[in-house]
Design a protein around this motif. Structure first.
Motif, short mmCIF file in Angstrom:
data_model
loop_
_atom_site.label_atom_id
_atom_site.label_comp_id
_atom_site.label_asym_id
_atom_site.label_seq_id
_atom_site.Cartn_x
_atom_site.Cartn_y
_atom_site.Cartn_z
N VAL A 1 94.89 63.40 93.66
CA VAL A 1 94.92 64.87 94.02
C VAL A 1 93.99 65.44 94.87
CG1 VAL A 1 95.29 67.10 93.05
CG2 VAL A 1 96.14 65.22 91.68
N CYS A 2 92.70 65.16 94.67
CA CYS A 2 91.83 65.42 95.61
C CYS A 2 91.71 65.08 96.99
CB CYS A 2 90.19 65.13 94.91
SG CYS A 2 89.86 66.13 93.56
N TYR A 3 91.99 63.80 97.04
CA TYR A 3 92.17 63.30 98.38
C TYR A 3 93.33 63.86 99.32
CZ TYR A 3 93.96 60.06 102.18
OH TYR A 3 94.22 59.50 103.37
N LEU A 4 94.56 64.15 98.60
CA LEU A 4 95.46 64.81 99.39
C LEU A 4 95.16 66.33 99.55
CD1 LEU A 4 98.45 63.12 97.81
CD2 LEU A 4 97.81 63.06 99.93
N VAL A 5 94.52 67.04 98.68
CA VAL A 5 94.26 68.27 98.81
C VAL A 5 93.19 68.49 100.03
CG1 VAL A 5 92.95 70.26 97.85
CG2 VAL A 5 94.81 69.25 96.67
N ASN A 6 92.23 67.39 100.12
CA ASN A 6 91.54 67.58 101.31
C ASN A 6 92.17 67.36 102.63
OD1 ASN A 6 88.76 68.34 100.34
ND2 ASN A 6 88.61 66.00 99.20
N LYS A 7 93.04 66.38 102.52
CA LYS A 7 93.75 65.70 103.58
C LYS A 7 94.59 67.05 104.15
CE LYS A 7 97.24 62.60 105.27
NZ LYS A 7 96.66 62.17 106.32
N ALA A 8 95.16 67.95 103.34
CA ALA A 8 96.03 69.14 103.64
C ALA A 8 95.01 70.11 104.38
CB ALA A 8 96.63 69.47 102.37
N ILE A 9 93.81 70.29 103.72
CA ILE A 9 92.76 71.18 104.29
C ILE A 9 92.57 70.78 105.62
CG2 ILE A 9 90.56 72.21 104.10
CD1 ILE A 9 90.77 71.89 101.19
N ASP A 10 92.09 69.69 105.96
CA ASP A 10 91.76 69.13 107.24
C ASP A 10 92.72 69.25 108.38
OD1 ASP A 10 89.33 68.31 106.13
OD2 ASP A 10 89.89 66.38 105.97
N GLU A 11 93.93 69.09 107.73
CA GLU A 11 95.35 69.04 108.72
C GLU A 11 95.92 70.38 108.84
OE1 GLU A 11 97.81 65.77 107.64
OE2 GLU A 11 96.16 64.41 108.32
N LYS A 12 95.38 71.52 108.07
CA LYS A 12 95.97 72.58 107.96
C LYS A 12 97.48 72.71 107.46
CE LYS A 12 92.91 74.86 111.27
NZ LYS A 12 91.96 73.90 111.12
N LYS A 13 97.70 71.75 106.37
CA LYS A 13 98.90 71.81 105.80
C LYS A 13 99.03 72.46 104.26
CE LYS A 13 100.27 67.46 108.02
NZ LYS A 13 101.00 66.13 107.64
N VAL A 14 100.32 72.70 104.03
CA VAL A 14 100.45 73.53 102.65
C VAL A 14 100.88 72.47 101.57
CG1 VAL A 14 101.91 75.21 101.65
CG2 VAL A 14 101.16 75.44 103.77
N ILE A 15 100.16 72.60 100.68
CA ILE A 15 100.36 71.74 99.46
C ILE A 15 101.42 72.29 98.50
CG2 ILE A 15 99.49 70.80 97.08
CD1 ILE A 15 98.28 69.08 99.01
N CYS A 16 102.53 71.48 98.36
CA CYS A 16 103.58 71.96 97.33
C CYS A 16 103.81 70.98 96.41
CB CYS A 16 104.87 72.15 98.42
SG CYS A 16 104.86 73.18 99.49
N LEU A 17 103.91 71.53 95.11
CA LEU A 17 104.24 70.61 94.07
C LEU A 17 105.64 70.54 93.64
CD1 LEU A 17 100.99 72.00 91.98
CD2 LEU A 17 101.23 69.66 92.78
N ARG A 18 106.14 69.13 93.37
CA ARG A 18 107.38 68.87 92.98
C ARG A 18 107.35 68.58 91.61
NH1 ARG A 18 111.62 66.29 90.26
NH2 ARG A 18 113.62 65.94 91.82
N GLY A 19 107.81 69.68 90.77
CA GLY A 19 108.01 69.56 89.27
C GLY A 19 109.34 68.77 88.58
N SER A 20 110.03 69.52 88.03
CA SER A 20 110.95 68.62 87.26
C SER A 20 112.39 69.39 88.10
CB SER A 20 111.23 69.04 85.72
OG SER A 20 111.48 70.66 85.59
#
Length: 210
Positions: free
Chosen positions: A12-31
């Motif tokens: 999770v931390c890796y992808l959040v940091n990646k999104a920050i660096d690439e200026k992307k939006v994190i979206c969570l896919r639930g049920s």
């Protein structure tokens, strides 16, 4: 952008940091309780969808009536889980019932993930002992100061200044919910009945004595 199956907090931390660096939006896919997912957003290239189906560890302290659970765990079985991981036996409600414990209240639908259920206030309609009242702490991966940061918000009596009360119903604005702890009660049996009638014949007083 497809949902990525997440296994642990480090991912999770890796992808959040990646999104920050690439200026992307994190979206969570639930049920996917609110089916379908928003198609126009799914096509956006600046979004990263996370799917925490593998983050479903449940730790129960029976003596203290506490349970800590990862955000990707479903309350009940999710029959439409695309990963096929969700089962009745690995659901949160089943596991706490086996320990002789229960939540004071749940919604009428239990296929949602714990994180999704909390974030949207899905069982906020109960006038007495609602689901969220069981919440003791919530751990979130935030993007604080421009870097993935793990923060735990804990309930206390400082209602005016404690961010716990915002984090518990944050609609994802605080970050990614990775673990929560609940204070449970002894399991019980619910008895009741259903009746369908015309509005003119409706005589239930929601605000009367319990």
């Amino acid at each position: 952008t497809c949902a990525l199956p997440i296994s642990n907090e480090a991912e999770v931390c890796y992808l959040v940091n990646k999104a920050i660096d690439e200026k992307k939006v994190i979206c969570l896919r639930g049920s996917a309780h609110s089916v379908p997912l928003i198609r126009s957003l799914e096509k956006e290239k600046n979004r990263v969808y996370l799917y925490m189906a593998r983050m479903r560890k449940v730790t129960i302290n029976k003596a203290a009536k506490l349970v800590s659970v990862q955000g990707g765990c479903n309350l009940g079985i999710d029959p439409n889980d695309p990963s096929g991981i969700s089962t009745f036996e690995n659901s949160l409600v089943y596991q706490i019932h086996q320990a002789g414990l229960a939540f004071p209240d749940l919604g009428g639908i239990t296929h949602q993930s714990v994180a999704g259920f909390l974030s949207t206030g899905a069982a906020g309609s109960s006038m007495k002992t609602p689901f969220n009242e069981s919440l003791e702490s919530i751990t979130i991966i935030t993007a604080k100061n421009g870097i993935a940061t793990k923060e735990t918000f804990t309930k206390n009596e400082k209602y005016d200044t404690n961010e716990f009360f915002a984090a518990a119903l944050s609609l994802g604005l605080f970050g990614v919910i990775v673990e929560v702890t609940f204070k449970l009660q002894d399991y019980f049996i619910v008895r009741g009945y259903e009746q369908t009638m015309k509005i003119d014949d409706w005589d239930v007083d929601f605000f009367g004595e319990a």
